[in-house]
Motif scaffolding. Structure first.
Motif, PDB file in Angstrom:
ATOM      1  N   PRO A  67      11.041   7.234 -28.998  1.00 11.74           N
ATOM      2  CA  PRO A  67      11.068   6.443 -28.264  1.00 11.74           C
ATOM      3  C   PRO A  67       9.646   6.976 -27.658  1.00 11.74           C
ATOM      4  CG  PRO A  67      12.593   8.042 -27.573  1.00 11.74           C
ATOM      5  CD  PRO A  67      11.866   8.317 -29.216  1.00 11.74           C
ATOM      6  N   GLY A 102       1.946   7.700 -27.636  1.00 14.74           N
ATOM      7  CA  GLY A 102       2.273   7.210 -27.914  1.00 14.74           C
ATOM      8  C   GLY A 102       1.366   6.626 -29.620  1.00 14.74           C
ATOM      9  N   GLN A 116      11.110   7.215 -16.941  1.00 16.81           N
ATOM     10  CA  GLN A 116      10.857   5.494 -17.622  1.00 16.81           C
ATOM     11  C   GLN A 116      11.248   4.845 -16.565  1.00 16.81           C
ATOM     12  OE1 GLN A 116      10.805   3.905 -21.510  1.00 16.81           O
ATOM     13  NE2 GLN A 116      12.480   5.247 -21.450  1.00 16.81           N
ATOM     14  N   ALA A 134       7.622   6.868 -24.376  1.00 14.91           N
ATOM     15  CA  ALA A 134       7.478   6.945 -23.150  1.00 14.91           C
ATOM     16  C   ALA A 134       8.199   8.075 -21.995  1.00 14.91           C
ATOM     17  CB  ALA A 134       8.340   5.817 -22.562  1.00 14.91           C
ATOM     18  N   THR A 160      14.678   6.599 -34.421  1.00 18.78           N
ATOM     19  CA  THR A 160      14.244   6.422 -33.754  1.00 18.78           C
ATOM     20  C   THR A 160      12.963   7.350 -32.928  1.00 18.78           C
ATOM     21  OG1 THR A 160      16.271   5.065 -33.046  1.00 18.78           O
ATOM     22  CG2 THR A 160      14.321   4.500 -30.958  1.00 18.78           C
ATOM     23  N   ASN A 199      14.515   3.530 -18.363  1.00 14.23           N
ATOM     24  CA  ASN A 199      14.611   2.475 -18.585  1.00 14.23           C
ATOM     25  C   ASN A 199      16.005   1.377 -18.398  1.00 14.23           C
ATOM     26  OD1 ASN A 199      14.286   1.764 -21.080  1.00 14.23           O
ATOM     27  ND2 ASN A 199      15.596   3.005 -22.124  1.00 14.23           N
ATOM     28  N   MET A 253      20.645   9.170 -30.440  1.00 16.09           N
ATOM     29  CA  MET A 253      20.515   8.670 -29.518  1.00 16.09           C
ATOM     30  C   MET A 253      21.275   8.184 -29.059  1.00 16.09           C
ATOM     31  SD  MET A 253      18.013   5.224 -29.723  1.00 16.09           S
ATOM     32  CE  MET A 253      17.140   4.513 -28.043  1.00 16.09           C
ATOM     33  N   GLU A 267      10.963   0.152 -14.415  1.00 14.96           N
ATOM     34  CA  GLU A 267      11.072   0.527 -15.939  1.00 14.96           C
ATOM     35  C   GLU A 267       9.508   1.137 -15.365  1.00 14.96           C
ATOM     36  OE1 GLU A 267      11.889  -0.559 -20.499  1.00 14.96           O
ATOM     37  OE2 GLU A 267      12.123  -1.704 -19.012  1.00 14.96           O
TER      38      GLU A 267
END
Length: 159
Positions: free
Chosen positions: A123, A146, A129, A125, A121, A131, A102, A136
């Motif tokens: 994500p 998701g 996005q 999205a 991890t 971030n 990451m 955002e």
């Protein structure tokens, strides 16, 4: 993402108020961070930085304040259970890009260090996005995908 980095986050010096003022700055402040990868040691990096700046530190010209330490973490996609997680995600989206590292500063090491648990991890999205910026966002299709991914992971744990 796969290489360590030395990031200068900001530099401040001289007159910062309104208008013009010609001066020779007497002080400069810089803030930086180092993104570490597997195998790097925080203490070794600090020692190397202190060694490189030793003459200026000794003179009192340079002062270093270490604010935070977040060790590098690598879960390893070669782990058998992580491979099952990846397969579950790919049931929902076969085009999913798996990033074994990451690029952000996330304290995933805490889980392994304290609970001896691997962390992966995910994500949930859209890739664009924005971030941590003012714009955002998450698209509805990414949100729904998701939910489907989480459903597959729950099934993985209950099987």
């Amino acid at each position: 993402m796969f290489e360590p980095s030395f990031n200068i986050n900001g530099i401040q010096s001289g007159f910062l108020g309104q208008g013009i003022k010609t001066i020779i700055p007497g002080k400069i402040t810089a803030r930086f961070d180092c993104r570490l990868v597997k195998g790097q040691s925080i203490k070794r990096i600090e020692a190397g930085l202190n060694e490189q700046l030793a003459a200026w530190i000794k003179q009192g010209t340079v002062e270093i304040k270490y604010l935070n330490e977040i060790p590098p973490y690598y879960a390893g996609i070669e782990d058998r259970f992580i491979a099952k997680i990846i397969a579950s995600i790919r049931k929902v989206d076969p085009q999913t890009v798996i990033e074994p590292i990451m690029p952000g500063t996330v304290p995933n090491y805490v889980w392994e260090q304290n609970l001896k648990a691997k962390v992966f991890t995910i994500p949930l999205a859209n890739f664009d996005q924005h971030n941590h910026t003012a714009n955002e966002n998450i698209r509805l299709d990414a949100y729904l995908q998701g939910i489907r991914i989480i459903y597959e992971l729950i099934k993985l744990y209950t099987d």
